[in-house]
Motif scaffolding. Structure first.
Motif, PDB file in Angstrom:
ATOM      1  N   ARG A 156       0.868  -1.184   0.000  1.00 40.88           N
ATOM      2  CA  ARG A 156       0.000   0.000   0.000  1.00 40.88           C
ATOM      3  C   ARG A 156       0.905   1.234   0.000  1.00 40.88           C
ATOM      4  O   ARG A 156       1.921   1.246   0.681  1.00 40.88           O
ATOM      5  N   GLY A 188       6.018   3.200   9.081  1.00 42.34           N
ATOM      6  CA  GLY A 188       5.237   2.019   9.461  1.00 42.34           C
ATOM      7  C   GLY A 188       6.037   1.059  10.329  1.00 42.34           C
ATOM      8  O   GLY A 188       6.986   0.445   9.853  1.00 42.34           O
ATOM      9  N   GLY A 190       5.209  -1.797  11.404  1.00 43.98           N
ATOM     10  CA  GLY A 190       4.545  -3.103  11.359  1.00 43.98           C
ATOM     11  C   GLY A 190       5.594  -4.182  11.151  1.00 43.98           C
ATOM     12  O   GLY A 190       6.791  -3.971  11.397  1.00 43.98           O
ATOM     13  N   VAL A 191       5.132  -5.329  10.671  1.00 45.14           N
ATOM     14  CA  VAL A 191       6.032  -6.479  10.577  1.00 45.14           C
ATOM     15  C   VAL A 191       7.161  -6.223   9.582  1.00 45.14           C
ATOM     16  O   VAL A 191       8.334  -6.490   9.857  1.00 45.14           O
ATOM     17  N   ILE A 192       6.819  -5.679   8.400  1.00 42.08           N
ATOM     18  CA  ILE A 192       7.866  -5.452   7.392  1.00 42.08           C
ATOM     19  C   ILE A 192       8.840  -4.376   7.874  1.00 42.08           C
ATOM     20  O   ILE A 192      10.058  -4.532   7.776  1.00 42.08           O
ATOM     21  N   GLU A 195      11.129  -5.895  10.560  1.00 46.11           N
ATOM     22  CA  GLU A 195      12.077  -6.911  10.065  1.00 46.11           C
ATOM     23  C   GLU A 195      13.125  -6.277   9.143  1.00 46.11           C
ATOM     24  O   GLU A 195      14.320  -6.477   9.324  1.00 46.11           O
ATOM     25  N   GLU A 211       5.829   5.763  13.087  1.00 46.24           N
ATOM     26  CA  GLU A 211       4.588   4.990  13.159  1.00 46.24           C
ATOM     27  C   GLU A 211       3.412   5.915  13.501  1.00 46.24           C
ATOM     28  O   GLU A 211       3.510   6.731  14.419  1.00 46.24           O
ATOM     29  N   ALA A 212       2.305   5.721  12.775  1.00 46.19           N
ATOM     30  CA  ALA A 212       1.137   6.588  12.984  1.00 46.19           C
ATOM     31  C   ALA A 212       0.434   6.319  14.328  1.00 46.19           C
ATOM     32  O   ALA A 212       0.000   7.259  15.004  1.00 46.19           O
ATOM     33  N   MET A 213       0.331   5.063  14.705  1.00 50.25           N
ATOM     34  CA  MET A 213      -0.423   4.736  15.922  1.00 50.25           C
ATOM     35  C   MET A 213       0.354   5.160  17.169  1.00 50.25           C
ATOM     36  O   MET A 213       1.582   5.173  17.166  1.00 50.25           O
ATOM     37  N   GLY A 278       1.369  -1.450   5.233  1.00 54.75           N
ATOM     38  CA  GLY A 278       0.335  -2.447   4.955  1.00 54.75           C
ATOM     39  C   GLY A 278       0.264  -2.792   3.480  1.00 54.75           C
ATOM     40  O   GLY A 278       1.010  -2.239   2.664  1.00 54.75           O
ATOM     41  N   MET A 325      -2.716 -11.523   6.533  1.00 55.76           N
ATOM     42  CA  MET A 325      -1.930 -11.687   5.304  1.00 55.76           C
ATOM     43  C   MET A 325      -0.672 -12.470   5.643  1.00 55.76           C
ATOM     44  O   MET A 325       0.410 -11.904   5.823  1.00 55.76           O
ATOM     45  N   VAL A 356       4.350 -14.692  13.671  1.00 54.69           N
ATOM     46  CA  VAL A 356       5.771 -14.621  14.053  1.00 54.69           C
ATOM     47  C   VAL A 356       6.377 -13.337  13.496  1.00 54.69           C
ATOM     48  O   VAL A 356       6.101 -12.969  12.357  1.00 54.69           O
TER      49      VAL A 356
HETATM   50  P1  NAI Z   1       1.460  -3.991   8.894  1.00 51.89           P
HETATM   51  O1  NAI Z   1      -0.004  -3.907   8.828  1.00 51.89           O
HETATM   52  O2  NAI Z   1       2.101  -5.080   9.670  1.00 51.89           O
HETATM   53  O3  NAI Z   1       2.052  -2.637   9.488  1.00 51.89           O
HETATM   54  C1  NAI Z   1       1.835  -1.393   8.896  1.00 51.89           C
HETATM   55  C2  NAI Z   1       2.129  -0.323   9.935  1.00 51.89           C
HETATM   56  O4  NAI Z   1       2.110   0.919   9.287  1.00 51.89           O
HETATM   57  C3  NAI Z   1       1.089  -0.286  11.052  1.00 51.89           C
HETATM   58  O5  NAI Z   1       1.732  -0.265  12.294  1.00 51.89           O
HETATM   59  C4  NAI Z   1       0.326   1.000  10.759  1.00 51.89           C
HETATM   60  O6  NAI Z   1      -0.192   1.606  11.915  1.00 51.89           O
HETATM   61  C5  NAI Z   1       1.415   1.847  10.116  1.00 51.89           C
HETATM   62  N1  NAI Z   1       0.907   2.922   9.274  1.00 51.89           N
HETATM   63  C6  NAI Z   1      -0.152   2.891   8.415  1.00 51.89           C
HETATM   64  N2  NAI Z   1      -0.306   4.088   7.825  1.00 51.89           N
HETATM   65  C7  NAI Z   1       0.686   4.896   8.299  1.00 51.89           C
HETATM   66  C8  NAI Z   1       1.052   6.240   8.073  1.00 51.89           C
HETATM   67  N3  NAI Z   1       0.374   7.009   7.241  1.00 51.89           N
HETATM   68  N4  NAI Z   1       2.122   6.738   8.733  1.00 51.89           N
HETATM   69  C9  NAI Z   1       2.820   5.962   9.591  1.00 51.89           C
HETATM   70  N5  NAI Z   1       2.514   4.687   9.866  1.00 51.89           N
HETATM   71  C10 NAI Z   1       1.454   4.156   9.218  1.00 51.89           C
HETATM   72  O7  NAI Z   1       1.946  -3.976   7.379  1.00 51.89           O
HETATM   73  P2  NAI Z   1       3.349  -4.280   6.726  1.00 51.89           P
HETATM   74  O8  NAI Z   1       4.451  -4.173   7.699  1.00 51.89           O
HETATM   75  O9  NAI Z   1       3.368  -3.450   5.499  1.00 51.89           O
HETATM   76  O10 NAI Z   1       3.198  -5.792   6.315  1.00 51.89           O
HETATM   77  C11 NAI Z   1       2.115  -6.230   5.494  1.00 51.89           C
HETATM   78  C12 NAI Z   1       1.715  -7.621   5.842  1.00 51.89           C
HETATM   79  O11 NAI Z   1       2.715  -8.548   5.448  1.00 51.89           O
HETATM   80  C13 NAI Z   1       1.551  -7.812   7.335  1.00 51.89           C
HETATM   81  O12 NAI Z   1       0.209  -7.580   7.679  1.00 51.89           O
HETATM   82  C14 NAI Z   1       1.897  -9.240   7.563  1.00 51.89           C
HETATM   83  O13 NAI Z   1       0.724  -9.997   7.583  1.00 51.89           O
HETATM   84  C15 NAI Z   1       2.730  -9.640   6.352  1.00 51.89           C
HETATM   85  N6  NAI Z   1       4.106  -9.895   6.805  1.00 51.89           N
HETATM   86  C16 NAI Z   1       4.315 -10.937   7.652  1.00 51.89           C
HETATM   87  C17 NAI Z   1       5.568 -11.199   8.138  1.00 51.89           C
HETATM   88  C18 NAI Z   1       5.744 -12.309   9.098  1.00 51.89           C
HETATM   89  O14 NAI Z   1       4.830 -13.117   9.225  1.00 51.89           O
HETATM   90  N7  NAI Z   1       6.869 -12.395   9.794  1.00 51.89           N
HETATM   91  C19 NAI Z   1       6.721 -10.398   7.743  1.00 51.89           C
HETATM   92  C20 NAI Z   1       6.375  -9.297   6.879  1.00 51.89           C
HETATM   93  C21 NAI Z   1       5.116  -9.093   6.417  1.00 51.89           C
END
Ligand code: NAI
Ligand code: FAD
Length: 472
Positions: A156, A188, A190-192, A195, A211-213, A278, A325, A356
């Motif tokens: 996204r 962000g 989040g997980v990515i 890591e 991070e926004a939250m 995300g 996801m 994880v």
């Molecule tokens: P995420 O949903 O884990 O984290 C996105 C983060 O960005 C959240 O904390 C959110 O509050 C923040 N955010 C959103 N809009 C923002 C803004 N405008 N300004 C600042 N922060 C903002 O998504 P991410 O890290 O992109 O990963 C996507 C998906 O990939 C995850 O939901 C996960 O399911 C999957 N993934 C899983 C892994 C694992 O299982 N180890 C590793 C990497 C990804």
């Protein structure tokens, strides 16, 4: 080109669905359009630009961090260690190639027709779906009784930023930087973000995560998030929460990020900006409108509990539908759909999907968090045990973190298990099995765990649920 089951998407959802359907005796094809290094490559996001390459780089960077930070504790030193990023990336690429070839091998073994190109719905005539496949401009049509949509997701973007995977990067760019940036900004936490931020931090970048939250890692159990936050910041990761991102600009190979923190306007100038806010479902190219496939306002294919769409014999799984996801969620849905097509009645339980995060320390959990149990008004007891004095963890030189087990106050059934510490990505499986078998904390407490092993901490946490921890 007439099949029983056609799978659109060759990621962990699609390719696993294809194999299971073939095992069940169906004539199967799988079509995938992912291109890596100018060539079609099976495995989807997970294998090409997700789970597998990120773990390869996490391991390489962890090895470097140990060499430079902790091997000396073992009496091992080496002068002037160097990083060869090109070699690190090429090792990662070799792993991807090996696994992508492995999927092709499995397709051949299971007599699955492997097709490449971009697939879209055309029509349904007399119960047969026609799907068009665009292979770099060359179009062919195939037909199938069942179609499984497993088209995954894309990063996204924020409205004010376009990624070019040069200085403003997404996960794909973060997995192929050919030098260590001096200053990396990640939007962000989040997980990515955590890591990939960890990878480049360990290799020497200064990394700031915005991070926004207000709350850090709100999806995890609060005690776990706090422990992870403490450890990551100790390693040097700068994490700012409650951030509002403003204007972003690029000039002279630098990215300027304006943001608001606690009402104050601030600016960060970075060499690279990684956006990890995300992912969105990848359903735009399916031509869903033409056949009336229901897609929600965010682009997810609408499915019921059994992954059925609104169209007869069209199913959808993985990142392009509701739910977490995660690769293993996508694969399990793939297996379940193939078995449902075969008339079986398998079951999928969202409550036992493990999570994880492969940071250092690792984080893993399954089931409900304390907050969720409190919100639902469920009375629970908890047992917490630390890795601090665990002999195996001390031997590893990695003894931070804990295991927490939450069990029903009355029935003792395990409701959630939360871990932060060494190799908890592996330890969590015991908790998943326990929950799938509706085990009580006493069941776990009465199981013999090998000594010395990290799993003894899970055992201690189970004992602690009944206030009879031996080493606490
Ligand atoms: P995420 O949903 O884990 O984290 C996105 C983060 O960005 C959240 O904390 C959110 O509050 C923040 N955010 C959103 N809009 C923002 C803004 N405008 N300004 C600042 N922060 C903002 O998504 P991410 O890290 O992109 O990963 C996507 C998906 O990939 C995850 O939901 C996960 O399911 C999957 N993934 C899983 C892994 C694992 O299982 N180890 C590793 C990497 C990804
Ligand atoms: P995908 O893997 O995205 O596969 C979909 C495939 O379909 C792609 O190849 C796509 O090109 C193709 N496609 C799409 N539309 C069409 C079309 N119309 N015609 C033909 N082909 C099409 N999850 C974990 O569980 N553990 C992890 O450690 C983990 N790490 C991750 C790290 C990163 C950096 C990222 C980005 C993700 C990570 N994930 C992880 C998430 C994981 O990658 C996804 O949950 C998983 O790949 C989803 O599988 P899928 O089969 O639904 O979709």
């Amino acid at each position: 080109m007439n099949f029983d089951v056609l799978v659109i998407g060759g990621g962990p959802g699609g390719y696993v669905a294809a194999i299971r359907a073939a095992q069940l005796g169906f004539k199967v094809a799988c079509v995938d359009g992912f291109i890596r290094n100018s060539k079609y490559s099976l495995g989807g996001t997970c294998l090409n630009v997700g789970c597998i390459p990120s773990k390869a780089l996490l391991q390489s960077s962890e090895n470097y961090a140990q060499l430079t930070h902790s091997f000396a504790d073992h009496g091992i030193t080496c002068s002037n260690p160097k990083i060869d990023i090109a070699k690190m990336l090429s090792r990662k690429d070799t792993i991807i190639d090996k696994n992508a070839g492995g999927i092709s091998f499995l397709f051949k073994k299971n007599k699955i027709t492997e097709l490449h190109g971009w697939a879209s719905f055309v029509s349904n005539i007399d119960g047969k779906w026609t799907i068009s496949i665009d292979d770099k401009g060359s179009i062919q049509e195939v037909s199938s009784t069942h179609v499984i949509v497993a088209t995954g997701s894309n990063p996204r973007m924020l409205p004010q930023i376009k990624t070019d995977n040069k200085n403003i990067i997404d996960n794909e760019g973060a997995l192929s930087l050919n030098t260590v940036p001096e200053e990396l900004c990640v939007i962000g936490a989040g997980v990515i973000g955590l890591e990939m931020g960890s990878v480049w931090l360990r290799l020497g970048a200064k990394v700031t995560v915005l991070e926004a939250m207000d709350k850090f890692l709100g999806a995890a159990d609060e005690q776990v998030s706090k422990e992870l936050y403490k450890n990551l910041t100790k390693q040097g990761l700068v994490i700012k929460t409650g951030i509002k991102i403003g204007e972003i600009s690029e000039k002279a190979n630098k990215v300027t990020i304006n943001y608001e923190e606690a009402g104050e306007q601030k600016t960060l100038v970075a060499d690279k900006l990684m956006v990890a806010v995300g992912r969105t479902p990848n359903t735009i190219g399916l031509n869903s409108d033409a056949v009336g496939l229901k897609v929600d306002e965010r682009g997810f294919v609408v499915v019921d509990d059994e992954c059925r769409t609104n169209l007869a014999n069209v199913w959808a799984i993985g990142d392009c539908v509701r739910g977490p996801m995660l690769a293993h969620k996508a694969s399990d849905e793939g297996i379940i759909v193939a078995e449902r097509i075969a008339g079986q009645h398998p079951h999928f339980d969202f409550n036992t999907v493990p999570w994880v995060i492969y940071t250092e320390p690792e984080v893993a959990w399954v089931g409900k968090t304390e907050q969720q149990l409190k919100d639902a008004g469920i009375a629970y007891k908890k047992g917490v045990a630390s890795f601090m004095a665990n002999g195996r963890a001390l031997g590893l030189g990695n003894n931070v973190g804990f295991v927490k087990i939450l069990a029903d106050e009355i029935t003792d059934r395990i409701l959630g298990v939360h871990m932060v510490g060494p190799f908890v990505s592996e330890l969590i499986s015991e908790a998943v099995v326990a929950m799938e078998f509706m085990a009580s904390s006493e069941d776990l407490a009465r199981i013999i765990h090998a000594h010395p092993s990290l799993s003894e901490v899970t055992h201690e946490a189970a004992l602690a649920c009944d206030n009879r921890q031996l080493h606490g």
